[in-house]
Design a protein around this motif. Structure first.
Motif, mmCIF file in Angstrom:
data_model
loop_
_atom_site.group_PDB
_atom_site.id
_atom_site.type_symbol
_atom_site.label_atom_id
_atom_site.label_comp_id
_atom_site.label_asym_id
_atom_site.label_seq_id
_atom_site.Cartn_x
_atom_site.Cartn_y
_atom_site.Cartn_z
ATOM 1 N N GLU A 199 39.590 34.539 41.124
ATOM 2 C CA GLU A 199 39.851 35.878 40.978
ATOM 3 C C GLU A 199 39.648 36.453 41.213
ATOM 4 O OE1 GLU A 199 43.994 35.431 41.893
ATOM 5 O OE2 GLU A 199 43.429 33.087 41.406
ATOM 6 N N ALA A 200 38.265 36.805 40.377
ATOM 7 C CA ALA A 200 37.790 37.753 40.526
ATOM 8 C C ALA A 200 36.754 38.053 42.064
ATOM 9 C CB ALA A 200 36.831 37.411 38.693
ATOM 10 N N LEU A 201 36.280 36.972 41.712
ATOM 11 C CA LEU A 201 35.599 37.439 43.587
ATOM 12 C C LEU A 201 36.432 37.161 44.644
ATOM 13 C CD1 LEU A 201 32.773 35.087 42.386
ATOM 14 C CD2 LEU A 201 32.535 37.574 43.011
ATOM 15 N N LYS A 202 37.575 37.555 44.349
ATOM 16 C CA LYS A 202 38.557 37.565 45.293
ATOM 17 C C LYS A 202 38.835 36.769 46.584
ATOM 18 C CE LYS A 202 39.240 42.504 44.392
ATOM 19 N NZ LYS A 202 38.067 42.592 43.450
ATOM 20 N N PHE A 203 38.232 35.184 46.324
ATOM 21 C CA PHE A 203 38.001 34.103 47.423
ATOM 22 C C PHE A 203 39.303 33.795 48.105
ATOM 23 C CE2 PHE A 203 34.170 32.519 45.032
ATOM 24 C CZ PHE A 203 33.035 32.919 45.302
ATOM 25 N N VAL A 204 39.419 33.888 49.336
ATOM 26 C CA VAL A 204 40.407 33.375 50.035
ATOM 27 C C VAL A 204 40.841 32.119 49.908
ATOM 28 C CG1 VAL A 204 39.395 34.789 51.984
ATOM 29 C CG2 VAL A 204 39.479 31.911 51.773
ATOM 30 N N SER A 205 42.197 32.175 50.186
ATOM 31 C CA SER A 205 42.939 31.438 49.892
ATOM 32 C C SER A 205 44.440 30.573 50.733
ATOM 33 C CB SER A 205 43.660 31.562 48.412
ATOM 34 O OG SER A 205 45.361 30.079 47.480
ATOM 35 N N GLY A 206 44.523 29.154 50.869
ATOM 36 C CA GLY A 206 46.057 29.530 52.107
ATOM 37 C C GLY A 206 46.032 27.798 52.704
ATOM 38 N N VAL A 207 47.203 27.738 52.941
ATOM 39 C CA VAL A 207 46.699 26.635 53.634
ATOM 40 C C VAL A 207 45.922 26.376 55.348
ATOM 41 C CG1 VAL A 207 48.605 24.394 55.271
ATOM 42 C CG2 VAL A 207 48.430 25.393 52.236
ATOM 43 N N THR A 241 48.064 22.117 39.702
ATOM 44 C CA THR A 241 48.803 23.461 40.043
ATOM 45 C C THR A 241 48.346 24.343 40.994
ATOM 46 O OG1 THR A 241 48.587 22.639 37.788
ATOM 47 C CG2 THR A 241 48.875 24.929 38.338
ATOM 48 N N ARG A 242 47.406 24.740 41.789
ATOM 49 C CA ARG A 242 47.212 25.687 42.464
ATOM 50 C C ARG A 242 47.217 25.037 44.110
ATOM 51 N NH1 ARG A 242 44.922 30.345 39.911
ATOM 52 N NH2 ARG A 242 45.752 30.554 38.586
ATOM 53 N N GLY A 243 47.557 23.865 43.736
ATOM 54 C CA GLY A 243 48.148 23.445 45.834
ATOM 55 C C GLY A 243 46.316 22.974 46.252
ATOM 56 N N GLY A 244 44.798 22.933 45.064
ATOM 57 C CA GLY A 244 44.137 23.010 45.505
ATOM 58 C C GLY A 244 43.437 23.739 47.438
ATOM 59 N N TRP A 245 44.247 25.281 47.505
ATOM 60 C CA TRP A 245 44.372 25.813 48.559
ATOM 61 C C TRP A 245 43.117 27.187 48.377
ATOM 62 C CZ3 TRP A 245 46.472 21.869 51.253
ATOM 63 C CH2 TRP A 245 47.448 21.752 50.574
ATOM 64 N N LYS A 246 42.798 27.056 47.620
ATOM 65 C CA LYS A 246 41.607 28.114 46.698
ATOM 66 C C LYS A 246 40.402 27.953 47.810
ATOM 67 C CE LYS A 246 42.207 30.770 44.895
ATOM 68 N NZ LYS A 246 42.681 32.621 44.514
ATOM 69 N N GLN A 247 39.677 28.142 48.214
ATOM 70 C CA GLN A 247 38.553 28.126 48.990
ATOM 71 C C GLN A 247 37.370 29.323 48.177
ATOM 72 O OE1 GLN A 247 38.711 26.226 50.975
ATOM 73 N NE2 GLN A 247 40.929 26.307 51.235
ATOM 74 N N GLY A 248 35.819 28.567 48.288
ATOM 75 C CA GLY A 248 34.862 28.974 47.497
ATOM 76 C C GLY A 248 34.089 29.996 48.196
ATOM 77 N N GLY A 249 33.138 29.392 47.117
ATOM 78 C CA GLY A 249 31.698 30.729 48.297
ATOM 79 C C GLY A 249 30.699 30.492 47.290
ATOM 80 N N ILE A 250 29.286 31.703 47.894
ATOM 81 C CA ILE A 250 27.877 31.482 47.380
ATOM 82 C C ILE A 250 27.437 32.253 47.147
ATOM 83 C CG2 ILE A 250 25.841 30.341 47.606
ATOM 84 C CD1 ILE A 250 26.596 28.208 49.682
#
Length: 284
Positions: A199-207, A241-250
């Protein structure tokens, strides 16, 4: 034959989830919370006009397959929606060499947990050293298992430069331990059960950032290479719980709590940056 059966099993699971989520999406009202979740992130599909374009902020429009990287001289103003003109990058995700003050400040309150259950402020991971920190989609993700190996293959170079290799996943400590045991990952592993760092890094999320043709093709390739999704981990409570839709990053960060010199935010599942870009940021 076992490999073919594994592949068919994965294909059926993937197809089922894609169809299910597509049906859910079709019947959602624009005003509903679920619809908002699909698009309420810094990198989202244009809801009102042309769905073929992508917007990183109100002042920056990006065409599909147009890769971005901010130049070394990039400075963000106090208005976090304003940025200077980016230069081209060979990596596919959205990258920046600077984070805005709001983001770095919000990281100060983020806590993660090591495999022994000890709570650690996330900025302590790079406060006294330089670190490459990878963020997994979740601990069961087959694409994240490839990312772990992808980075670990260059750990000797990182070690020679005094750079730590860290992986963080949005899940509980037991899930992190399972991942560590399965992958035999040589770097450090931390759990973020509250998704606070994401959430802090504002990674993208969504189906629509999870089920993409490119991600699907990459998963097929990984299955042919012998990688497997851990479906048990994928459907445990902390992931579902979060749907597993949150993407990550590096990111590449440190030394210094606010010294984050490289940021790659995945635009979709499996959106790995070029390893040369990471090594240039951490080890040059």
């Amino acid at each position: 034959m076992p490999r073919l059966l594994d592949f068919l099993s994965f294909f059926l699971n993937y197809s089922t989830h894609l169809i299910y989520q597509s049906l859910c999406f079709c019947f959602l009202r624009p005003s509903s919370m679920a619809y908002t979740t699909l698009f309420s992130n810094p990198l989202h599909l244009n809801q009102t006009t042309n769905h073929s374009s992508i917007h990183f902020s109100p002042t920056l429009s990006v065409k599909p397959n147009q890769n971005l990287r901010y130049s070394k001289n990039l400075k963000l103003s106090s208005n976090r929606h304003h940025a200077t003109t980016p230069s081209a990058s060979s990596s596919s995700g959205v990258e920046s060499l600077v984070l805005d003050e709001d983001t770095t400040s919000s990281l100060d309150s983020v806590k993660v947990f090591d495999l022994n259950g000890k709570e650690v402020p996330i900025s302590d991971l790079w406060k006294d050293r330089k670190a490459v920190v990878a963020f997994a989609r979740h601990f069961g993700c087959v694409l994240c298992r490839k990312r772990a190996d992808y980075l670990a293959s260059k750990k000797d170079i990182m070690d020679a430069s005094g750079v730590a290799l860290v992986l963080i996943g949005p899940g509980n400590i037991e899930q992190a331990r399972t991942f560590a045991k399965q992958m035999k990952f040589e770097g450090e592993i931390y759990a973020d059960p509250n998704h606070s760092s994401y959430e802090a890094l504002k990674f993208v999320s969504g189906v629509l950032t999870t089920f993409t043709p490119k991600a699907g093709l990459k998963i097929i390739q990984l299955y042919m290479e012998g990688y497997r999704q851990d479906w048990k981990l994928s459907f445990e409570k902390d992931t579902v719980t979060r749907g597993g839709w949150k993407q990550g990053g590096i990111i590449v960060a440190g030394p210094g709590k606010n010294n984050i010199s490289y940021v790659h935010k995945d635009r979709e599942a499996g959106d790995d940056p070029e390893i040369e870009d990471i090594l240039a940021a951490c080890c040059s």
